[in-house]
Design a protein around this motif. Structure first.
Motif, PDB file in Angstrom:
ATOM      1  N   VAL A   1       1.700  10.358  -2.312  1.00  0.00           N
ATOM      2  CA  VAL A   1       3.042  11.149  -2.325  1.00  0.00           C
ATOM      3  C   VAL A   1       4.194  10.224  -2.578  1.00  0.00           C
ATOM      4  O   VAL A   1       5.292  10.670  -3.393  1.00  0.00           O
ATOM      5  N   CYS A   2       3.901   8.810  -2.894  1.00  0.00           N
ATOM      6  CA  CYS A   2       5.134   7.907  -3.373  1.00  0.00           C
ATOM      7  C   CYS A   2       5.384   8.456  -4.635  1.00  0.00           C
ATOM      8  O   CYS A   2       6.452   8.007  -5.256  1.00  0.00           O
ATOM      9  N   THR A   3       4.463   8.789  -5.439  1.00  0.00           N
ATOM     10  CA  THR A   3       4.865   9.019  -6.805  1.00  0.00           C
ATOM     11  C   THR A   3       5.688  10.163  -7.119  1.00  0.00           C
ATOM     12  O   THR A   3       6.553  10.227  -8.102  1.00  0.00           O
TER      13      THR A   3
ATOM     14  N   SER B   1       0.801  -1.266   0.070  1.00  0.00           N
ATOM     15  CA  SER B   1      -0.131  -0.009   0.116  1.00  0.00           C
ATOM     16  C   SER B   1       0.822   1.382   0.123  1.00  0.00           C
ATOM     17  O   SER B   1       1.776   1.385   0.772  1.00  0.00           O
ATOM     18  N   LYS B   2       0.427   2.129  -0.900  1.00  0.00           N
ATOM     19  CA  LYS B   2       1.330   3.406  -0.716  1.00  0.00           C
ATOM     20  C   LYS B   2       0.441   4.749  -0.982  1.00  0.00           C
ATOM     21  O   LYS B   2      -0.640   4.611  -1.759  1.00  0.00           O
ATOM     22  N   PRO B   3       0.707   5.581  -0.271  1.00  0.00           N
ATOM     23  CA  PRO B   3      -0.070   7.061  -0.497  1.00  0.00           C
ATOM     24  C   PRO B   3       0.266   7.636  -1.744  1.00  0.00           C
ATOM     25  O   PRO B   3       1.393   7.402  -2.386  1.00  0.00           O
TER      26      PRO B   3
ATOM     27  N   LEU C   1      12.331   6.702  -4.463  1.00  0.00           N
ATOM     28  CA  LEU C   1      12.313   5.135  -4.174  1.00  0.00           C
ATOM     29  C   LEU C   1      11.167   4.458  -4.756  1.00  0.00           C
ATOM     30  O   LEU C   1      11.025   3.142  -4.549  1.00  0.00           O
ATOM     31  N   ASP C   2      10.140   5.041  -5.353  1.00  0.00           N
ATOM     32  CA  ASP C   2       8.806   4.449  -5.645  1.00  0.00           C
ATOM     33  C   ASP C   2       8.812   3.144  -6.496  1.00  0.00           C
ATOM     34  O   ASP C   2       8.315   2.187  -6.171  1.00  0.00           O
ATOM     35  N   GLY C   3       9.953   3.288  -7.293  1.00  0.00           N
ATOM     36  CA  GLY C   3      10.123   1.938  -8.428  1.00  0.00           C
ATOM     37  C   GLY C   3      10.554   1.041  -7.766  1.00  0.00           C
ATOM     38  O   GLY C   3      10.726  -0.345  -8.257  1.00  0.00           O
TER      39      GLY C   3
HETATM   40  S1  SF4 Z   1      10.278   5.139   0.603  1.00  0.00           S
HETATM   41 FE1  SF4 Z   1       9.310   6.676  -0.912  1.00  0.00          FE
HETATM   42  S2  SF4 Z   1       8.102   5.169  -2.368  1.00  0.00           S
HETATM   43 FE2  SF4 Z   1       8.528   4.029  -0.278  1.00  0.00          FE
HETATM   44  S3  SF4 Z   1       6.579   4.386   0.981  1.00  0.00           S
HETATM   45 FE3  SF4 Z   1       8.168   5.802   1.549  1.00  0.00          FE
HETATM   46  S4  SF4 Z   1       7.684   7.549   0.298  1.00  0.00           S
HETATM   47 FE4  SF4 Z   1       6.743   5.932  -0.625  1.00  0.00          FE
END
Ligand code: SF4
Ligand code: SF4
Lengths: 421, 292
Positions: B245-247, B241-243, B251-253
């Motif tokens: 903001v991860c986009t 699960s990601k919010p 590190l998203d990928g």
């Molecule tokens: S590290 Fe980056 S991609 Fe991973 S959960 Fe945290 S904000 Fe999202």
């Protein structure tokens, strides 16, 4: 007539091996007419599993006048312990050290270990025999080139000694019968020096350009070791076994009769980027069952810092060629090289596993005396243990904790890799 | 890095937290032929580096009547590393351990919910299972050592709200059992991740100082600062699960995010960490390296 000077040569070797270096020292000294009748030799080939106190016990039982020990980063701590004990019990014994761990830092070693009388710098055979001759006649050891030694309260270094030009002038420990070949533990040297100059290694830098033993000498040593009772496999310590295809052809010919009756060569170091189908076939003909090779790292920054060439395509092709000829390959990696992050090391592991070479082995960087990295440690920001075996502690690219994590992670992955049918 | 394809033997009772999973289900096995066919296809199309490697998961394999035929079929299909998820109880018998090894089973993965028999057995709802598992693991290792066969033992430690405080001792027990590796994975979407992290890092440290690697899954990079290496291999291809903001996070990928089912409150805690820009390309490089 005066008693000959009792000279004990002590080897603290990896289990299952005997010291070739001590074999050379003794073979040369025994053949030296200046020492004839003046020196009696005893070699104690022990291994690093022997407690240094018991090693000292064995040494002292021989009541030596001179104790010579070959020192590497792996046995140095044990060697120094032996020296302290022997020096305390028998202060009249001259303790002489040599080898890659002490030669490049000879004066520092003498300063740190007051019981050590002299350190041989560089190749040991001629220097050690010269020192024995001076000691036997009560002469002046500081006249012998290639030494660091005590002169009164001072520590002095004598002029460098040139490398032995004609390696055949060094009698063979095998052909003289001084070194009995052990199955799996015997190894031969066919040249000194290395065509490469990897910054973490002493071989290329310390021993300069390549000097070879003659074909006749190599062929005779192969014959002696290959036909020794009980020997089913042995090895070569040459840094690059496949220097040229012509050389491989010769080895294949020399080994042919022995290979035909089942003899094998193991853990031969090869420059894998030079191995094509033809070279792999020659290695197979020479009885090579397993080879050891890099890449040590695949990180561009670390390769540059270490002066190492690397071509991933050629490397992979080399592994494939060996596999096609049934030769097992051990790919080695080093964690903690300057310029490599922990993830560069993991990328190297992944690269090696994906090639499926047979064995993947990793070790932590040792910043060894006399190497390029030792000299540039400050500039490169390498924190390492000044005490042997000089393991890297941290680098600008990997923290102390991540280095330890990388070691543990690699060992876990290696166990998964190994567990296969 | 060395990948396994999971192939389910079916559904059935497993060693898992009974408080999270409820009462154990009855075993419903897939047919041996079906399993072998799927394994064969996985072996044939193998393109994941060294392998093919298959892990038989789901119901306890030693209760599947066709296990010998399945193992033989998978090996015949070209599998080089065959792993089984097991409670290891059957491996206490030297005959079974020997049989499994000679058939080709060189990897086992057992589950520890805690580091003591009291907590583990209570959570699993299976009295005596902790000791039996440890005995089975020891017998498997001893049989392999005697036959000079290299094997690899993994201990899975599923993390839920009920065993948080037992994580370091679970890893300690894995070390004692001779594990080569621990796979610790947060699967409980309702867990308070911030409260879990100190226990997770203590468990990681317990493993490292004892020479056993602990791989962590189900925790995002931004919650495990300084312990990113433990996530390095685990989250590959895993979508948690990601919010939104991860986009924006470099590190998203490569980040698996929080466990599936994480609450909005949990997700609100996640934000791109300061080390993201430096770490992301390094991890991508370590994962993307390809055979030439
Ligand atoms: S590290 Fe980056 S991609 Fe991973 S959960 Fe945290 S904000 Fe999202
Ligand atoms: S590491 Fe090997 S190739 Fe490089 S200098 Fe040393 S001996 Fe030569």
């Amino acid at each position: 007539m005066a008693q000959p000077m009792r000279t004990v040569l002590l080897g603290l070797n990896s289990p299952g091996y005997r010291s070739l270096a001590l074999g050379y020292l003794r073979a040369y000294a025994e053949a030296d007419s200046a020492l004839a009748g003046r020196c009696a030799f005893e070699t104690l080939d022990l291994d690093t599993s022997v407690d240094p106190w018991w090693a000292a016990w064995r040494v002292l039982g021989l009541e030596p006048d001179v104790l010579g020990i070959s020192v590497t980063c792996w046995n140095a701590r044990a060697v120094y312990e032996v020296c302290r004990i022997v020096g305390s019990v028998r202060p009249e014994c001259a303790i002489v050290l040599g080898g890659p761990e002490v030669g490049p830092a000879a004066e520092d070693v003498l300063a740190a270990h007051p019981e050590v009388s002299a350190v041989v710098r560089g190749e040991g055979e001629v220097t050690f025999a010269g020192l024995l001759a001076e000691l036997a006649r009560g002469g002046k050891a500081w006249r012998v080139d290639g030494l660091a030694l005590r002169r009164g309260d001072e520590i002095v270094s004598t002029p460098d000694r040139a490398l032995v030009a004609d390696l055949d002038s060094l009698p063979s420990p095998y052909l003289t019968g001084l070194l009995q070949p052990l199955d799996g533990g015997a190894y031969l040297e066919t040249y000194r020096g290395c065509p490469h100059r990897c910054a973490y290694c002493f071989e290329g830098k310390g021993y300069g350009k390549i000097r070879s033993f003659s074909d006749a000498r190599v062929a005779a040593e192969i014959e002696a070791v290959a036909t020794a009772p009980g020997v089913k496999s042995f090895s070569f310590i040459d840094p690059v076994f496949n220097l040229t295809d012509g050389r491989l052809r010769k080895f294949a010919d020399w080994m042919a009769p022995h290979v035909a009756r089942g003899l094998r060569l193991h853990t031969i170091e090869v420059d894998i980027e030079r191995v094509d189908d033809e070279a792999a076939a020659l290695l197979r003909e020479a009885g090579v069952a397993s080879v050891e090779t890099g890449p040590q790292t695949i990180g561009a920054a670390a390769l540059a810092a270490c002066d190492r060439p690397f071509d991933a395509m050629k490397f992979a092709a080399g592994v494939r060629a060996l596999r096609a000829h049934g030769i097992s390959c051990e790919c080695d990696l080093i964690v903690g090289l300057p310029g490599d992050s922990a993830y560069d090391f993991l990328a190297g592991l992944r690269f090696c596993f994906d090639l499926d070479p047979g064995k993947v082995q990793s070790s932590t960087l040792h910043v060894l005396p006399g190497t390029g990295l030792w000299e540039r440690a400050l500039e490169l920001g390498l924190e390492f243990d000044r005490e042997p075996p000089h393991e890297v502690i941290a680098t600008p690219d990997v923290s102390f904790r991540d280095l330890r994590r990388a070691e543990v992670m690699a060992s876990s992955l290696q166990s998964i890799y190994r567990a296969r049918v | 890095m060395i990948e396994f394809v999971d192939i389910s033997l079916g559904d059935g009772p497993q060693v898992q937290c009974g408080r999270c999973a409820g009462s154990p289900e009855r075993a419903a096995f897939r047919s041996g032929a079906e399993v072998v066919e799927e394994a064969g296809a996985a072996c044939k199309g193998w393109s994941r580096g060294t392998g093919p490697n298959i892990r038989l998961t789901g119901a306890e394999p030693f209760t599947h009547q066709e296990l010998p035929r399945i193992v033989a079929g998978v090996m015949e299909a070209g599998c080089r590393r065959l792993a089984i998820d097991t409670d290891a109880v059957a491996l206490r018998s030297a005959q079974n351990a020997h049989g499994a090894l000679s058939a080709g089973v060189r990897h086992i993965r057992v589950t520890f919910l805690a580091g003591t028999e009291g907590v583990h057995d209570a959570l699993a709802g299976m009295p005596g299972i902790f000791d039996s598992t440890r005995e089975g693991v020891a017998a498997y290792r001893a049989t392999a050592d005697a036959a000079q066969l290299p094997v690899s033992i993994t201990v899975a430690v599923p993390v839920c709200r009920h065993n948080l405080r037992d994580l370091p001792s679970a890893v300690g027990a894995a070390v004692e059992a001779g594990a080569d590796r621990v796979e610790m994975s947060v699967t409980d979407g309702g867990i308070d991740l911030a409260a879990a992290v100190p226990w997770i890092v203590a468990a990681c440290d317990t493993g490292v100082v004892n020479g056993v690697w602990v791989e962590v899954g189900g925790v995002p990079f931004c919650m495990l600062a300084g312990y990113d290496m433990h996530l390095a291999d685990a989250v590959r291809g895993r979508d948690g699960s990601k919010p939104p903001v991860c986009t924006l996070c470099p590190l998203d990928g490569v980040c698996g995010g929080a466990p599936v089912g994480a609450s909005a409150d949990q997700l609100a805690l996640l934000a791109p960490p300061p080390f993201a820009a430096k770490l992301a390309p390094q991890i991508a490089r370590a994962r993307a390296q390809e055979v030439c």
